[in-house]
Write an enzyme that holds these catalytic residues in place. Structure first.
Site, short mmCIF file in Angstrom:
data_model
loop_
_atom_site.label_atom_id
_atom_site.label_comp_id
_atom_site.label_asym_id
_atom_site.label_seq_id
_atom_site.Cartn_x
_atom_site.Cartn_y
_atom_site.Cartn_z
N LYS A 15 7.95 23.06 -15.08
CA LYS A 15 6.97 21.99 -14.66
C LYS A 15 6.77 21.92 -13.10
O LYS A 15 5.45 21.62 -12.63
CB LYS A 15 7.80 20.54 -14.98
N HIS A 21 -0.06 11.80 -29.79
CA HIS A 21 -0.37 10.49 -29.42
C HIS A 21 -1.34 9.84 -30.58
O HIS A 21 -0.90 8.50 -30.91
CB HIS A 21 -1.28 10.25 -28.20
N GLU A 79 10.15 18.08 -25.26
CA GLU A 79 9.08 18.53 -23.86
C GLU A 79 9.58 20.09 -23.61
O GLU A 79 8.94 20.69 -22.87
CB GLU A 79 9.27 17.62 -22.75
N ARG A 125 0.63 -1.32 -0.05
CA ARG A 125 0.06 0.16 -0.01
C ARG A 125 0.82 1.22 -0.08
O ARG A 125 0.34 2.39 0.35
CB ARG A 125 -0.88 0.01 1.15
N ASN A 164 0.05 19.12 -21.96
CA ASN A 164 -0.43 18.21 -22.84
C ASN A 164 -0.27 18.99 -24.04
O ASN A 164 -0.70 18.49 -25.32
CB ASN A 164 -1.61 17.58 -22.75
N LYS A 175 3.16 11.69 -11.34
CA LYS A 175 2.42 10.70 -12.24
C LYS A 175 3.43 9.49 -12.30
O LYS A 175 4.25 9.44 -12.64
CB LYS A 175 2.15 11.33 -13.48
N GLU A 208 -4.19 17.67 -11.81
CA GLU A 208 -4.55 18.03 -13.21
C GLU A 208 -6.30 18.19 -13.29
O GLU A 208 -6.94 17.59 -14.08
CB GLU A 208 -4.32 16.74 -13.98
N ARG A 251 -2.55 22.10 -15.11
CA ARG A 251 -1.47 21.33 -15.42
C ARG A 251 -1.88 20.56 -17.05
O ARG A 251 -0.88 20.00 -17.50
CB ARG A 251 -1.52 20.07 -14.68
N HIS A 288 8.59 9.36 -29.35
CA HIS A 288 7.57 10.15 -28.83
C HIS A 288 7.94 11.83 -28.91
O HIS A 288 6.90 12.48 -29.20
CB HIS A 288 7.83 10.17 -27.20
N HIS A 335 0.34 16.86 -27.40
CA HIS A 335 0.28 15.41 -27.04
C HIS A 335 -0.99 14.81 -27.72
O HIS A 335 -0.84 13.42 -28.30
CB HIS A 335 0.45 15.21 -25.69
N1 LIG Z 1 5.18 10.58 -15.11
C1 LIG Z 1 5.05 11.52 -16.32
O1 LIG Z 1 4.70 12.52 -15.86
C2 LIG Z 1 5.70 11.22 -17.44
C3 LIG Z 1 6.00 12.42 -18.25
C4 LIG Z 1 6.40 12.43 -19.72
C5 LIG Z 1 6.75 10.82 -20.12
N2 LIG Z 1 6.41 9.72 -19.12
C6 LIG Z 1 6.94 8.53 -19.75
O2 LIG Z 1 8.45 8.37 -19.71
C7 LIG Z 1 8.75 7.49 -20.62
C8 LIG Z 1 9.86 7.96 -21.55
O3 LIG Z 1 10.77 8.11 -20.86
P1 LIG Z 1 12.13 8.57 -21.47
O4 LIG Z 1 12.15 9.33 -22.73
O5 LIG Z 1 12.94 8.95 -20.13
O6 LIG Z 1 12.61 6.83 -21.86
P2 LIG Z 1 13.45 5.57 -21.54
O7 LIG Z 1 13.04 5.56 -19.89
O8 LIG Z 1 12.93 4.41 -22.02
O9 LIG Z 1 14.86 5.95 -21.64
C9 LIG Z 1 15.15 6.24 -23.20
C10 LIG Z 1 16.62 5.25 -23.20
O10 LIG Z 1 17.70 5.55 -22.70
C11 LIG Z 1 18.49 4.83 -21.79
N3 LIG Z 1 18.99 5.75 -20.92
C12 LIG Z 1 18.34 6.11 -19.60
N4 LIG Z 1 19.50 6.95 -19.34
C13 LIG Z 1 20.42 6.94 -19.94
C14 LIG Z 1 21.77 7.48 -19.74
N5 LIG Z 1 21.95 8.60 -18.77
N6 LIG Z 1 22.72 7.41 -20.68
C15 LIG Z 1 22.46 6.57 -21.76
N7 LIG Z 1 21.25 5.83 -21.94
C16 LIG Z 1 20.34 6.10 -20.95
C17 LIG Z 1 17.53 3.80 -21.60
O11 LIG Z 1 17.90 2.75 -21.18
C18 LIG Z 1 16.49 3.76 -22.70
O12 LIG Z 1 16.98 2.98 -23.55
C19 LIG Z 1 7.33 6.98 -21.30
O13 LIG Z 1 7.01 5.49 -20.77
C20 LIG Z 1 6.36 8.06 -20.82
O14 LIG Z 1 5.21 7.48 -20.97
C21 LIG Z 1 6.12 9.93 -17.97
#
Ligand SMILES: NC(=O)c1ccc[n+]([C@@H]2O[C@H](COP(=O)([O-])OP(=O)(O)OC[C@H]3O[C@@H](n4cnc5c(N)ncnc54)[C@H](O)[C@@H]3O)[C@@H](O)[C@H]2O)c1
Length: 363
Positions: free
Chosen positions: A229, A254, A187, A123, A247, A145, A239, A243, A267, A250
């Site tokens: 942010k 999307h 972003e 939990r 988007n 999130k 949101e 907030r 993305h 997006h």
């Molecule tokens: N929670 C939120 O508010 C929120 C907001 C935006 C996106 N997201 C989510 O974030 C995700 C995308 O995140 P991302 O773009 O960071 O992708 P990711 O976490 O997949 O990382 C991208 C790639 O970079 C590599 N990597 C990570 N750090 C590294 C480093 N320091 N050096 C070398 N390689 C490295 C990873 O191994 C991976 O292959 C999606 O799932 C999306 O839904 C969440």
């Protein structure tokens, strides 16, 4: 010893928490000692690429704790209930309990996955986000999130679960491939567009130094972009209002990503094309001049982000937007830029207008 030595911005929400910016992985342990006296066990969740380069540095500061690591494969497919189930098993095997603290070491995928795990395990157990991609540092690690995906929808199973702190070491970005940098840039430029005109100008003026990965410029970029942010989330953590502006781009993005089955478009590229489409729509609604639309597209383009996509059917893309989570009562809710540095929520865009915007970004 005091917390003062680490630069930070606070998210001021139901439960406020610090976003440390420009700290080092080795010092996280010292912060934990100062702040959370009852922590004995730490569970680090990461994946191989990141662990190979950064785990040792992080662990150097954690010698006084019992530390376990769970390494999961990289990739969006890891954000699944199956992986949560496996994490639960692995966590129990290393005697994780209610007092354990989880460290999410990685990009947005690890942040979302480890964050969701921390939110539901017994939990809810304590969580620290340690973001290692540009996208995670400026965006996903802040705001609480967390989520996993379901075959019927991305991020459809999730929670608001703010971390105790975000610990951002800029040096982890040194190893990030440029393709991943682009996802974060899309972003960051979006943040500038919705809330900070001078940040937009910073991107225009500092293109070369950003591309050369000049350290001081990157630090400034991450701090200013995260600040947008932090500021928005502090006003509206759940949101209910402002907030939603995050988007921007997006809904279009999307739709494009799903229409292309998440192949052939990242993305960041989807968001970039989405920002271009939303800017055209804003122009049609009298919210910005065509010169401003061109200026936005030029900036995206200068960072290698696309503003057009070939060979797509605009009607199919419009259809995809029907499923957008933001829609209300069948009405499409879109975020539109208002000039540069502001944005609005629009409930008045007709399908005809949206279709026209799609046509502007399809070659
Ligand atoms: N929670 C939120 O508010 C929120 C907001 C935006 C996106 N997201 C989510 O974030 C995700 C995308 O995140 P991302 O773009 O960071 O992708 P990711 O976490 O997949 O990382 C991208 C790639 O970079 C590599 N990597 C990570 N750090 C590294 C480093 N320091 N050096 C070398 N390689 C490295 C990873 O191994 C991976 O292959 C999606 O799932 C999306 O839904 C969440």
């Amino acid at each position: 010893m005091s917390l003062e030595k680490w630069p930070k911005i606070d998210v001021k929400a139901d439960r406020s928490y610090p976003v440390f910016l420009g700290v080092s992985l080795e010092e996280l342990g010292e912060f934990l000692h100062l702040q959370f006296e009852d922590v004995e066990h730490i569970l680090i969740i990461s994946h191989q690429v990141v662990a190979d380069v950064y785990l040792d540095r992080l662990q150097k500061g954690l010698l006084d704790y019992r530390v376990n690591q769970i390494i999961v494969p990289a990739g969006e497919q890891e954000k699944s209930l199956e992986r949560i189930s496996q994490l639960t098993r692995a966590a129990l095997e290393c005697e994780t309990d209610r007092k354990t603290l989880v460290i999410a070491l990685g990009g947005g995928v690890i942040g979302d996955l480890a964050g969701f795990f921390a939110s539901v395990f017994m939990r809810g157990i304590r969580l620290i986000q340690v973001p290692t991609t540009l996208l995670a540092q400026v965006d996903s690690s802040v705001g609480g999130k967390v989520a996993v995906n379901h075959p019927l929808g991305k991020n459809i199973i999730g929670a608001f679960y703010p971390p105790l702190a975000v610990w951002t070491d800029f040096s982890t970005l040194d190893s990030l491939p440029w393709e991943e940098v682009e996802n974060g840039l899309a972003e960051s430029i979006k943040h500038a567009l919705i809330a900070d005109r001078s940040l937009f100008e910073f991107f225009e003026n500092e293109e070369e130094r950003i591309k050369e990965r000049e350290k001081s410029i990157w630090s400034e970029m991450v701090v200013r972009s995260s600040a947008v942010k932090v500021n928005i989330v502090s006003q509206d953590e759940r949101e209910q209002g402002v907030r939603a502006l995050l988007n921007l781009g997006h809904s279009f993005g999307h739709a494009l990503e799903t229409e292309m089955n998440y192949r052939g478009v990242t993305h960041g590229q989807g968001v970039s094309i989405g920002i271009a489409a939303a800017s055209h729509l804003a122009n049609a609604k009298g919210l910005m001049t065509i010169a401003e639309v061109d200026r936005i597209k030029q900036l995206l383009n200068r960072f290698g982000l696309p503003i057009m996509i070939p060979g797509q059917d605009p009607r199919a893309l419009l259809e995809r937007m029907q499923a957008d989570k933001k829609n209300q009562g069948g009405r499409k809710i879109l975020i539109l830029p208002k000039g540069i540095g502001q944005a609005v929520v629009s409930r008045e865009c007709t399908d005809q207008e949206i279709l026209a915007a799609w046509k502007q970004v399809i070659s």
